[in-house]
Scaffold this active site. Sequence first.
Site, mmCIF file in Angstrom:
data_model
loop_
_atom_site.group_PDB
_atom_site.id
_atom_site.type_symbol
_atom_site.label_atom_id
_atom_site.label_comp_id
_atom_site.label_asym_id
_atom_site.label_seq_id
_atom_site.Cartn_x
_atom_site.Cartn_y
_atom_site.Cartn_z
ATOM 1 C CE LYS A 118 17.569 1.774 9.192
ATOM 2 N NZ LYS A 118 18.310 0.376 9.635
ATOM 3 C CE1 TYR B 133 -13.357 -5.500 -4.401
ATOM 4 C CE2 TYR B 133 -11.884 -3.998 -3.385
ATOM 5 C CZ TYR B 133 -11.888 -4.752 -3.812
ATOM 6 O OH TYR B 133 -12.310 -3.952 -5.483
#
Length: 721
Positions: free
Chosen positions: A384, A611
């Site tokens: 998965k 940033y």
Amino acid sequence: MNDRTAYTGIDEFRLAAALLVITIHTSPLASCSETGDFFLTRVIARVAVPFFLMASGFFLISQYARDAGRLWAFLKKTAVLYGISIAVYLPLNLYNGYFSGKHFLPELIKDLVFDGTMYHLWYLPASMLGAGIAWYAVRRLGFKKALIVTLGLYAAGLLGDSYYGIAEKLPILSVFYQNLFEITDYTRNGIFFAPVFLVMGGMAAEEAARGESLSLRICGAGLGVSFLLMSCEGLLLRELGIQRHDSMYLFLLPCMYFLFRLLLFRRGSRKERIRTWALLIYIIHPMMIVGVRLLAKLTGLESLLIQNSLVHFLAVSVLSVGCSILAAEGYGVLYGKKKRGGRHSAAQGKDRAWIELDLDNLRHNVNEFRNAMQPGCELMAVMKAEAYGHGMYEAAVCVSRMGVNAFAVASVEEGIRLRRFGISGEILILGYTDPERAKELRRYDLTQTLIDYPYARLLNQQQRAVKVHVKVDTGMHRLGFGKGEADRIAHVFSMKHLKVCGIYTHLCAADSLEAEDVRFTKQQIGSFYGLLEKLKERGIAIPKVHIQSSYGFLNYPELPCDYVRAGIALYGVLSAPGDRTRLELDLRPVLSLKSKVVLIRKIRRGESVGYGRAFTAERDSRIAVLPLGYGDGLPRNLSCGRTQAVIRGQRVPVIGRICMDQLMVDITDAQGIFVGDMAAFIGWDGSLEAVAPDLAEQSGTITNELLSRLGGRLTRTEAGM
């Protein structure tokens, strides 16, 4: 495939096969021994084209594939080559009057599809048609059934070729082949001849990938015996005079089987030039035959260059090899200049950021689990979330080739993807699937988890035969029947459209060895096995049982089970760096997360980076920019020095805020770092290793989440590639 694993024997034999094809069309021994020439050109040389087909199949045909991309690429490349070859021989076809006659168009279509517009070009449409048949036969049926089907086609081809004298005496077969020869002149084509050799090549590749091989002695003896039998077969058929053509022999099949496996023992560096030379020799040698004949007439040397068949063969061979080498090398020089004049290239998939997989470690981990499991217990590989970020295709194919025959996924979509990749065996869906998708469960032979009794009834009402496992809730309170619902579970076994193949539970605190968690886990275990006893009392035959996930197995290895659902531990890591388990296996990490330095900047003291100006230099510094960001799955909360990269064996801190697509590291104190250097966030670089559990802990999560979130735009490469 790297140089260490290249199949040099295949490359080198291409040249020999190309020369054998020339013998077929020049008959080197015709002027001295008719029988000897037959033996050379109609027996020995008959291995050439099957070899070319097996070599194509070796690199093309596989039970496993993401999609049909490789097939279409092969068909496109071969079609382009076929078109060029047709154009090259167009003047010769015009000279021979090929395009005249009443039935020109039907004959042209027949030649384009089956026989080739020149006598040797039949191989190209045959390889395309045969590749399509072999590809889809293997993908739909698997290798064994595909081999049976293509052997049947080959047998039909035999009766239209070397054994035609038998077929024409039987009225039904005689009519069949008479009609068939209206469509194609020979049965050595893409339907009857090519598919079996392409499938055999694919089977050889699959055996090599699994590490299965016969000994050198057996291969040599097998080749010797089968070649002797083929020789006797060819000479006997010639004596009986029943051959219509002589391309297909019964003992050609075992002969090619052993010959190809012998060639696989020769490993070394790639011989790409030889591949190109052999292809060009095959394509141009008829033109060289015409050239030699023309030269002989112009110089008056017909008795030497034509009537002396051996000299004729040697002249054609030398001219073919020489022109092929000149053409290939000339093209290489021109192409090389053009390539060098363009932008710089990078190793495939490693131009930005990538996941590197050590599949040898995955194979090692599979063996570690198997050696520690109870007798009779099977490994169920959990795939998965892209196999915990490792890549579902890469991981599933690797373990499938090791004989793992049970897989677990989270959704029906993941299960379908595994089937489309070519994965066989049981695929258990651990999560919810809408009952209305029962048709897909049936179509792809997927096993669905029953999450409770109402769900089981709804799924049964779809009136589709579906395989299921019963999930039991023993304390996690997520999915499953209650541990007191023995009667309802027993009723599920009688539902008409549900075939119960397994029953399981999940131990939700098995990762902890704290006394309270151990008590709770033992209660879960007792509840589950107690429920099984109640089912037995109701006359239920207990299906396959599984209770252990990674930690369930590592901390409770003694539990009697039919499956171990190996998830995160299969990939060589645990969920957290401090985790300890009762059973300590030698598990090795499979995944590395890497990027590379694309820019180095010098900044002055007081200047900021990124940033929000989250980093301000306290000194003159050197900053490296890496094209990896939170868009690739690296958590943004690792910004501002919370983690480090390893470059040239040195740890360097991440500075400023991690961007969506890139980040910056401070390399001021590091030595010898340059643009193009690799940076590891997970995995080894030099003598230092960055491990996934540490990175996950720095981010405030577990390894499972960190790896599962690695972005889809990261390419996956195999270590050493």
